[in-house]
Enzyme design. Sequence first.
Site, short mmCIF file in Angstrom:
data_model
loop_
_atom_site.label_atom_id
_atom_site.label_comp_id
_atom_site.label_asym_id
_atom_site.label_seq_id
_atom_site.Cartn_x
_atom_site.Cartn_y
_atom_site.Cartn_z
N ARG A 179 19.65 48.00 4.56
CA ARG A 179 18.19 48.00 4.43
C ARG A 179 17.64 49.42 4.56
O ARG A 179 16.71 49.80 3.84
CB ARG A 179 17.57 47.08 5.49
CG ARG A 179 16.08 46.88 5.28
CD ARG A 179 15.51 45.79 6.16
NE ARG A 179 15.60 46.13 7.57
CZ ARG A 179 15.37 45.29 8.57
NH1 ARG A 179 15.04 44.03 8.32
NH2 ARG A 179 15.46 45.67 9.82
N LYS B 81 11.26 49.49 5.38
CA LYS B 81 10.86 49.70 6.78
C LYS B 81 10.40 51.15 6.91
O LYS B 81 11.16 52.03 7.32
CB LYS B 81 12.03 49.36 7.71
CG LYS B 81 11.58 48.99 9.10
CD LYS B 81 12.66 48.24 9.84
CE LYS B 81 12.36 48.10 11.31
NZ LYS B 81 11.23 47.26 11.63
N GLU C 221 3.77 37.45 6.74
CA GLU C 221 4.61 37.67 7.92
C GLU C 221 3.78 38.12 9.10
O GLU C 221 2.59 38.41 8.98
CB GLU C 221 5.73 38.66 7.63
CG GLU C 221 5.30 40.08 7.38
CD GLU C 221 6.51 41.03 7.34
OE1 GLU C 221 7.42 40.86 8.15
OE2 GLU C 221 6.51 41.92 6.49
C1 LIG Z 1 7.33 43.89 9.67
C2 LIG Z 1 8.60 43.31 10.16
N1 LIG Z 1 8.98 42.12 9.67
C3 LIG Z 1 10.13 41.54 10.08
C4 LIG Z 1 10.94 42.13 11.02
C5 LIG Z 1 12.20 41.47 11.45
O1 LIG Z 1 13.30 42.05 10.85
P1 LIG Z 1 14.72 41.99 11.56
O2 LIG Z 1 15.05 40.56 11.73
O3 LIG Z 1 15.65 42.64 10.59
O4 LIG Z 1 14.60 42.71 12.83
C6 LIG Z 1 10.58 43.36 11.55
C7 LIG Z 1 11.42 44.03 12.55
O5 LIG Z 1 12.32 44.75 12.18
C8 LIG Z 1 9.39 43.97 11.11
O6 LIG Z 1 9.01 45.15 11.60
#
Ligand SMILES: Cc1ncc(COP(=O)(O)O)c(C=O)c1O
Length: 348
Positions: free
Chosen positions: A91, A193, A229
């Site tokens: 990612r 991210k 989300e």
């Molecule tokens: C905006 C956002 N959505 C979802 C997630 C969850 O992703 P992950 O399960 O890979 O930590 C995160 C955290 O990383 C996030 O910052």
Amino acid sequence: MTLTSDPKAKNPQELDWNNLGFNYMNLPYRYRAYWRDGEWRDAGLTEDANVTISEGSTSLHYGQEVFEGLKAYRCKDGSINLFRPDQNAKRLQKSCERLMMPQVPVDMFISALKQVVKANEDYVPPYGTGATLYLRPYLIGVGGNIGVHPAQEYIFSIFAMPVGSYFKGGLTPTNFVASEYDRAAHKGTGASKVGGNYAASLFPGKLAHDAGFSDCIYLDPIEHKKIEEVGSANFFGITKDGKFVTPKSPSILPSVTKYSLLYLAEKRFGMETEQGDIYIDQLDHFAEAGACGTAAVISPIGGFKYGDHFHVFYSETEVGPVTHKLYDELTGIQFGDRKAPTGWIEKV
Ligand SMILES: Cc1ncc(COP(=O)(O)O)c(C=O)c1O
């Protein structure tokens, strides 16, 4: 004058592992690598928690910054697990591609994580406390470069800190509110991210906290009719007929936890799963809902306020049975108590 003098973390023996919260700590070691002339150089651990960069750096002005978040888990036998670090590595590579930054090879990423965990091993919380060592990899564009162009030079770093639960309740349900703001546009950077997404979420997040909610939930940026989300986690719901449903959208972050839950729900619990639309006027279809992510783990959503409505999913005080089952399976795998699907656990 320096504004960058965070005190050193307390000795591990003095930490209250059961009440850590989610706070920065200046641990003894972090990893750094420098990208110059087309390659990563001078990679290794350092004790210096401060990063000194040119005032003309793209990361400072144009948000050329990407990051990741994952955890190291102490097992019963004392060994340490990383949970699907290859997924975070991939990612990060996608985020780098989107912001025109050099990629960190998967092997280099995982090796760097292990170096940081080993060097700070005394800060990996004891098994049984539920606390973990959070790892924060990030990459920034540096060097004097004031035009809106990708930087020529980059720093990749990983630091760590022991953490407890991200949302106050842990596995106790908390309430969320729909935001009137958007965190990301459909063809923007929501699926990457990148720091800018989080800068955009600070104000809506504050409004939610001030109004007494754990966080806000973003709706689709086109019509504001569907759930996208949570500010720092993906959303999932369990329908009244037992299906695991989670939103599909180009502007949400592809959560490693969400994909892990989709797999576990289907393969271990025989549930039907779906990535699709979740309309806010059809929440009655759901028996349970939660926020899922590395930091959030699984945080049950008790009530959800949107406009003048307040919808309670399962209960404002009790965690639903399916959410509980998924939580136990996921955390059981992460802490080494339950069998992990092939390739999910990387021993440090
Ligand atoms: C905006 C956002 N959505 C979802 C997630 C969850 O992703 P992950 O399960 O890979 O930590 C995160 C955290 O990383 C996030 O910052």
